[in-house]
Design an enzyme around this catalytic site. Structure first.
Site, short mmCIF file in Angstrom:
data_model
loop_
_atom_site.label_atom_id
_atom_site.label_comp_id
_atom_site.label_asym_id
_atom_site.label_seq_id
_atom_site.Cartn_x
_atom_site.Cartn_y
_atom_site.Cartn_z
N ALA A 133 44.64 5.02 -63.72
CA ALA A 133 44.89 4.57 -65.10
C ALA A 133 43.61 3.94 -65.65
CB ALA A 133 46.03 3.55 -65.13
N LYS A 134 43.57 3.74 -66.93
CA LYS A 134 42.49 2.95 -67.55
C LYS A 134 43.02 2.44 -68.87
CE LYS A 134 38.18 2.00 -66.45
NZ LYS A 134 37.72 1.82 -65.06
N GLY A 135 42.52 1.30 -69.27
CA GLY A 135 42.94 0.76 -70.55
C GLY A 135 41.80 0.00 -71.18
#
Ligand code: NAD
Length: 451
Positions: A133-135
C-alpha cells in the site's frame, strides 16, 4: 466493506515489447508518469519470463482499492484549506496491505499507485505476510505549523479509518512523515476502534514502537550492501561512498557504513551537496548533528560545496540514491562513476538508466531488496504489538540481518542461475510468490513455475 472507485487505471495491454530493445528511453510512453513506466517495465519483464498471460498481469498489477479523500484543515490564521489525500492498497493477497504515508507536493494518484505496487513486491521478496500500500497528502509540510500538521493528519485518518487497521492496512512513515505522525494516526484510529497499536508501525517506543525500527531502512541498506560485497570476497571496509538524500534512509545508511569501515565522501539533500575535503571522509555523527541544527547538509564545516549532479558523477565505489524517485535517468546515468549502486530510495532508477548501467557493468542492488529493512522491522513491530511483547535491539538487528541476507542470497542465486540482473531476479521471485498466493486463493490460475 466499502468499495472505492478506480482513479487511475492500469493500461489494458502488456507493453513490454515497446519498452525493450535499444530504443528504451525515458520518453517511451505507455501512459502515466515516469515512475509508473519504470514499475510497468520491471513488472512486464518478469511477468513475461514467468509466462503470465495479459489477463493475469492485469490482475496482479491493478490495485485492490484506491481511496482519494478531501482533507479540510483549519489553518492557524483562521483560513480553511482543502488538501487531497490518497491511500492505495495494491494487494492483500499475502496479508494486510502495508506501506508508508508521504507528505509532499508531488503526491498524486499515479505516484501512489506505483509506490503501492512496489510495496507488494517488496514484502513478497523478503517473505513477510503483508501486501502493498501507499498513501499520502499533497502538501508542503515545511510550510505547515506543528498544529496544522497534526490537524491535517487527524482529518486524513478520519477520512480513511474504515480502510486501514491491524489486519487490513498498516501505514508507516515515508518522506516527510515520522514517529510523531504515526502517534497521531494511532491516537485518532484508536479513538474510533479501541486501543490498536498494530494499526501503524515505526511509532514512538512509548506507544509500542520497537528499538531499531526508525533506523532499520538505512541499516538494512548497509546490511544488504555488506552481503553484496561479501559475495565477491570484499567488505565495507575502505569503500568510498556517496549518498544522495540525507534524511532517515540516507543518514542511517551512512552511519552503518561508517561503523563498518566504509568512508562517506559526499552527501546531498534538497538544498545542495557536500564533498569531504582532503583525504578525510565526512564524520557522520557530526553531520547528523549539523543537519539537526541547520536543517541541511549544506555548510557543513570543512566540506566543499558541490551540486547534486556532481555528487552523482563522483569517482567512488558506491552510490546510494536515498532521496526520491527518478534520480538516475538516461540523462545522467552515463556520468555515474561508482561501480555499485544501492537503491535506498524507491524507484530511483528509470528503465533507460538501468539499461545503461547494465551495459556499463555497474551493479545495481534494487530497491525491492536494498530498502526492505524498514518493512521487515515493521513486521517485527506489528507481531510484537499483536502479542504485547518486545524484543531487545540486538535481537531486532540480528533478525533484520537474517531476513535481508536470506532475501539477498535468493535473489543472487536466481540472477546467477538465469543470467539476469539482480533487479530482474528480485521482481521475478516477488511476482511469482504473489501469483501463487492469488492462484491458491482462487483469483487466477497460473501454469507458471519459477525454475
Ligand atoms: P526523508 O524525508 O527523511 O529524507 C529525504 C531526503 O532526500 C532529505 O535529505 C531531502 O532533503 C532529500 N531530497 C529530497 N529531494 C531531493 C532532491 N531533489 N535532490 C536531492 N535530495 C533530495 O525521507 P526518507 O524516509 O529518508 O525516504 C527517502 C527515500 O527512501 C524515499 O524514496 C522513500 O520512499 C524511501 N524509503 C523510505 C523508507 C523509510 O523507512 N523511511 C523505507 C523504504 C524506502
Amino acid at each position: 466493506m466499502q468499495s472505492a472507485q478506480v482513479i487511475n487505471p492500469i493500461p489494458q495491454r502488456s507493453s513490454v515489447q515497446a519498452l525493450q530493445g535499444p530504443q528504451l528511453t525515458d520518453k517511451a510512453s505507455v501512459g502515466g508518469t515516469l515512475v509508473e513506466q519504470t514499475a510497468h517495465h520491471n513488472f512486464s519483464l518478469a511477468a513475461q519470463r514467468l509466462g503470465l498471460s495479459d489477463d493475469q498481469q492485469l490482475l496482479l498489477r491493478t490495485p485492490f482499492r484506491e481511496v482519494k479523500v478531501s482533507v479540510p484543515v483549519q489553518m492557524d490564521d483562521g483560513s480553511l484549506r482543502v488538501f487531497t489525500g490518497y491511500r492505495i492498497q495494491h494487494s492483500g493477497a499475502r496479508g494486510p496491505a502495508k506501506g508508508g504515508i508521504r507528505y509532499h507536493p508531488a503526491v498524486d494518484a499515479g505516484e501512489m499507485q506505483a509506490l503501492a505496487e512496489i510495496m507488494t513486491w517488496k514484502t513478497a521478496l523478503v517473505d513477510i505476510p503483508f501486501g502493498g500500500a501507499k498513501g499520502g497528502i499533497a502538501c508542503e509540510p515545511t510550510q505547515l505549523s506543528a498544529g496544522e500538521l497534526e490537524r491535517l493528519t487527524r482529518r486524513y485518518v478520519s477520512r480513511i479509518h474504515r480502510f486501514i487497521g491491524p489486519f487490513r492496512d498498516i501505514p508507516a512513515p515515508d518522506v516527510n512523515t515520522n514517529a510523531q505522525v504515526m502517534a497521531w494516526i494511532l491516537d485518532e484510529y484508536s479513538s474510533r476502534h479501541g486501543y490498536s497499536p498494530a494499526v501503524v508501525t515505526s511509532k514512538p517506543i512509548e506507544l509500542g514502537g520497537i528499538r531499531g525500527r526508525a533506523a532499520a531502512t538505512g541499516t538494512g541498506v548497509g546490511m544488504v550492501l555488506a552481503e553484496h560485497m561479501k559475495a565477491s570476497g570484499r567488505s565495507l571496509s575502505g569503500l568510498r561512498v556517496a549518498i544522495q538524500g540525507f534524511g532517515n534512509v540516507g543518514s542511517n545508511a551512512a552511519a552503518f557504513i561508517e561503523q563498518h569501515g566504509g568512508e562517506i565522501i559526499a552527501v546531498g539533500d534538497v538544498n545542495g551537496a557536500i564533498l569531504s575535503s582532503g583525504s578525510r571522509p565526512l564524520r557522520v555523527h557530526d553531520l547528523i548533528e549539523h543537519v539537526r541544527l541547520t536543517g541541511s547538509v549544506v555548510d557543513f564545516p570543512g566540506a566543499v560545496a558541490i551540486d547534486n549532479e556532481e555528487l552523482i558523477a563522483l569517482p567512488c565505489d558506491v552510490l546510494v540514491p536515498a532521496a526520491l524517485e527518478n534520480a538516475l535517468t538516461e540523462d545522467n546515468a552515463g556520468t555515474v562513476r561508482a561501480s555499485v549502486i544501492v537503491e535506498g530510495a524507491n524507484l530511483p532508477t528509470t528503465a533507460a538508466a538501468d539499461r545503461i548501467f547494465r551495459d556499463r557493468k555497474i551493479e545495481v542492488i534494487p530497491d525491492l531488496l536494498a530498502n526492505a529493512g524498514g518493512v521487515v522491522a515493521s513486521y517485527f513491530e506489528w507481531t510484537q504489538n499483536l502479542q504485547q511483547t518486545r524484543w531487545p535491539l540486538d535481537k531486532v538487528n540480528r533478525q533484520l540481518s537474517a531476513y535481508l541476507t536470506r532475501a539477498y542470497r535468493a535473489v543472487r542465486k536466481v540472477a546467477e542461475g538465469r543470467d539476469m540482473s539482480l533487479r530482474e531476479a528480485a521482481w521475478l521471485i516477488a511476482i511469482d510468490r504473489v501469483a501463487r498466493a492469488e492462484s491458491l486463493r482462487g483469483a487466477m490460475r497460473t501454469g507458471s513455475a519459477r525454475a
